[in-house]
Scaffold this motif. Structure first.
Motif, short mmCIF file in Angstrom:
data_model
loop_
_atom_site.label_atom_id
_atom_site.label_comp_id
_atom_site.label_asym_id
_atom_site.label_seq_id
_atom_site.Cartn_x
_atom_site.Cartn_y
_atom_site.Cartn_z
N VAL A 139 0.97 -1.29 0.01
CA VAL A 139 0.01 -0.05 -0.17
C VAL A 139 0.92 1.24 0.17
CG1 VAL A 139 -1.59 1.20 1.22
CG2 VAL A 139 -1.91 -1.10 1.10
N ILE A 140 0.49 2.04 -0.80
CA ILE A 140 1.17 3.30 -0.68
C ILE A 140 1.04 4.19 0.51
CG2 ILE A 140 1.75 5.57 -2.05
CD1 ILE A 140 2.59 3.42 -3.63
N THR A 141 1.79 4.51 1.14
CA THR A 141 1.74 5.24 2.57
C THR A 141 2.20 6.66 2.37
OG1 THR A 141 4.08 4.52 3.14
CG2 THR A 141 2.37 2.92 3.78
N LYS A 142 3.13 6.90 1.61
CA LYS A 142 3.40 8.50 1.54
C LYS A 142 3.87 8.83 0.17
CE LYS A 142 4.24 12.51 3.48
NZ LYS A 142 3.17 13.21 4.23
N LEU A 143 3.45 9.93 -0.45
CA LEU A 143 4.05 10.45 -1.68
C LEU A 143 4.82 11.73 -1.40
CD1 LEU A 143 1.19 10.01 -3.95
CD2 LEU A 143 3.11 8.54 -3.63
N LEU A 144 6.02 11.77 -1.52
CA LEU A 144 6.87 13.05 -1.23
C LEU A 144 6.96 13.95 -2.35
CD1 LEU A 144 9.87 11.12 0.60
CD2 LEU A 144 7.75 11.93 1.52
N LYS A 145 6.59 13.67 -3.49
CA LYS A 145 6.66 14.48 -4.46
C LYS A 145 5.36 14.43 -5.35
CE LYS A 145 11.13 15.85 -4.65
NZ LYS A 145 11.91 16.98 -4.56
N LYS A 146 5.13 15.78 -5.97
CA LYS A 146 3.73 15.60 -6.57
C LYS A 146 4.24 15.83 -8.15
CE LYS A 146 2.99 20.77 -5.85
NZ LYS A 146 4.26 21.10 -5.02
N GLN A 147 3.11 15.82 -8.95
CA GLN A 147 3.05 16.13 -10.34
C GLN A 147 3.83 17.46 -10.74
OE1 GLN A 147 -0.33 15.26 -12.72
NE2 GLN A 147 0.59 16.04 -14.69
N GLY A 148 4.91 17.27 -11.45
CA GLY A 148 5.64 18.57 -11.93
C GLY A 148 6.80 18.88 -10.99
N ASP A 149 6.96 18.28 -10.01
CA ASP A 149 8.15 18.35 -9.20
C ASP A 149 9.50 17.86 -9.64
OD1 ASP A 149 6.53 19.80 -7.34
OD2 ASP A 149 6.84 18.09 -5.63
N ARG A 150 10.67 18.68 -9.56
CA ARG A 150 11.87 17.96 -9.92
C ARG A 150 12.67 16.99 -8.76
NH1 ARG A 150 12.47 18.72 -15.33
NH2 ARG A 150 14.81 19.01 -14.92
N ALA A 151 13.19 16.06 -9.31
CA ALA A 151 13.93 15.11 -8.52
C ALA A 151 15.16 14.60 -9.07
CB ALA A 151 13.10 13.92 -7.99
N ASN A 152 16.11 14.47 -8.44
CA ASN A 152 17.51 13.74 -8.89
C ASN A 152 17.32 12.36 -8.96
OD1 ASN A 152 18.61 16.17 -8.92
ND2 ASN A 152 19.20 16.13 -6.92
#
Length: 444
Positions: free
Chosen positions: A55-68
């Motif tokens: 189960v997905i418990t936490k999303l740290l980035k939303k659509q459009g965010d940049r990540a490495n």
């Protein structure tokens, strides 16, 4: 123990990505290898699969965010499907059934439909309205699939705010008849007028139109930004020039008509026009090696191999997968290779290395109806061939006017490396080969 959702390696020299659409929300059960979200790079769009059931418990980035690459963008609780549903029920039970005495009757009778549903993602047009009106997505009920907050949701929220505003001109005491609609400009419904008009002078004003109703601002995808930068750099660096010719497609069309059924039965792929152009281009490139070369610093690098890029229009931007060593391919292998590229582009399965290292590019604007155009070279290559729509036109043949299927060809080239004579004779050779395909077999 929570499982980290990590941005994977997406290709050499790519260190940053953009988070695309989340296909799963917090609290949602997923199976192993289910697609969780899209990861966009400046070359391709990839899918992030679930590493395990849970189960997905936490999303740290939303659509459009940049990540490495290597960043954690969320967490998954492995094997937590049952506990997730129980946790949801427990949360529901924790909510009090009765409202405190201090709450108003309106609060007591509010239905669940009136309560904001938490948005799992915000669509671009909705984000523009949120920023314009200084609103928070959490305060607005999301009605889109999967909890998406839509533009309509924000507009509805704004409309409800306007209806709840206390300033209504017709309800103000001591009305005056001095101001007519011509003398006093109409005011927004949410702003109280200092001198309201009488009921007989009220004129219904049209619904206010915000800029968001007429425009939709959508951020460029990484792929679109990369294409824009790449093409502009090519224009700024190379001395681009385009030369044109036209080819009578009668011979090619007759060959396709004669052999297409047997070709498809034998090779399980349709015989298209692109394989003829790839083969004819390689024939011409052999005779004019500068068209297959590139400038590297102060050197000219001549290529003794023919890696032909095929420009393909994808939903998020133009991509150019490369047929490696196309000179070794048969007509069937060329058609299968192009078909495989197109299929995998649709499912975001094209690999970055498959779009690198081409020596010459072919683009076909004719499939969209283009009659003539000036394509831009795919740097560091030095030339690109543009195909166009086949059109029945009157042409002179042996002193007579005949109707023939004609196609305009365009060759854009870097004039720093390729002279006009080479560019023109390259196109002439291409024209001769397509009008008499037997030349490719006997190398005449």
């Amino acid at each position: 123990m929570p499982v980290e959702l990590i941005v994977p390696e997406v290709g050499e020299s790519i260190t940053e990505v953009e988070i695309g659409q989340w296909l799963k929300a917090e609290g949602e059960a997923v199976g192993k290898d289910d697609t969780l979200c899209e990861i966009e790079t400046d070359k391709v769009t990839l899918e992030l699969p679930a590493p395990a059931d849970g189960v997905i418990t936490k999303l740290l980035k939303k659509q459009g965010d940049r990540a490495n690459v290597g960043d954690v963008i969320g967490y998954l609780e492995e094997g937590a499907e049952a506990s997730a549903s129980n946790g949801a029920e427990a949360k529901a039970d924790d909510k009090p059934d009765a409202k405190p005495d201090t709450e108003t009757p309106e609060q007591d009778t509010a239905s669940d439909d009136d309560k904001p549903a938490k948005a799992t993602s915000v669509m671009p047009a909705a984000q523009v309205l949120l920023e314009k009106h200084n609103l928070h997505a959490e305060a607005i009920r999301a009605t889109g699939p999967g909890g998406k907050l839509l533009k309509q949701d924000v507009l509805k929220h704004l409309e409800q705010q306007g209806e709840d505003a206390p300033a209504k001109p017709e309800k103000q005491p001591e009305p005056k008849t001095d101001d007519t609609p011509e003398q006093q400009p109409a005011r927004p419904a949410a702003v109280a007028a200092p001198e309201p008009v009488t009921d007989t002078a009220i004129v219904a004003s049209p619904t206010p139109v915000t800029p968001g109703d007429m425009e939709e601002v959508v951020p460029m995808t990484p792929l679109r930004r990369r294409v824009a930068q790449h093409l502009k750099n090519a224009q700024n660096t190379a001395a681009l020039l385009t030369t044109f010719n036209e080819v009578d497609m009668t011979a090619v069309m007759d060959l396709r008509k004669q052999y297409k059924e047997g070709f498809e039965k034998k090779h399980n792929v349709k015989l298209g026009f692109m394989s003829f152009f790839v083969k004819a281009a390689i024939d011409a490139l052999r005779q004019f090696p500068a068209v297959n070369a590139e400038i590297r610093g102060t050197d000219i690098v001549y290529k003794n191999h023919y890696d032909i890029g095929i420009a393909v229009s994808a939903p998020k931007g133009l991509v150019v997968p490369v047929l490696r060593h196309a000179e070794r391919m048969s007509f069937a292998e060329v058609e299968k290779g192009i078909g495989d590229f197109v299929d995998r582009i649709k499912t975001n399965q094209l690999r970055i290395e498959e779009m690198q290292g081409g020596t010459f590019t072919i683009t076909n604007g004719g499939i969209f109806g283009s009659l003539i155009s000036t394509p831009i070279v795919n740097a560091p290559q030095s030339a690109i061939l543009g195909m166009h729509a086949i059109q029945q036109r009157p042409v002179a043949v042996d002193g007579k006017v005949e109707i023939r299927p004609m196609m305009y060809l365009a060759l854009t080239y870097d004039h720093r490396l390729i002279d006009g004579r080479e560019a023109v004779t390259f196109l002439v050779r291409l024209k001769e080969t397509l009008e008499d395909p037997a030349r490719m077999l006997i190398e005449a």
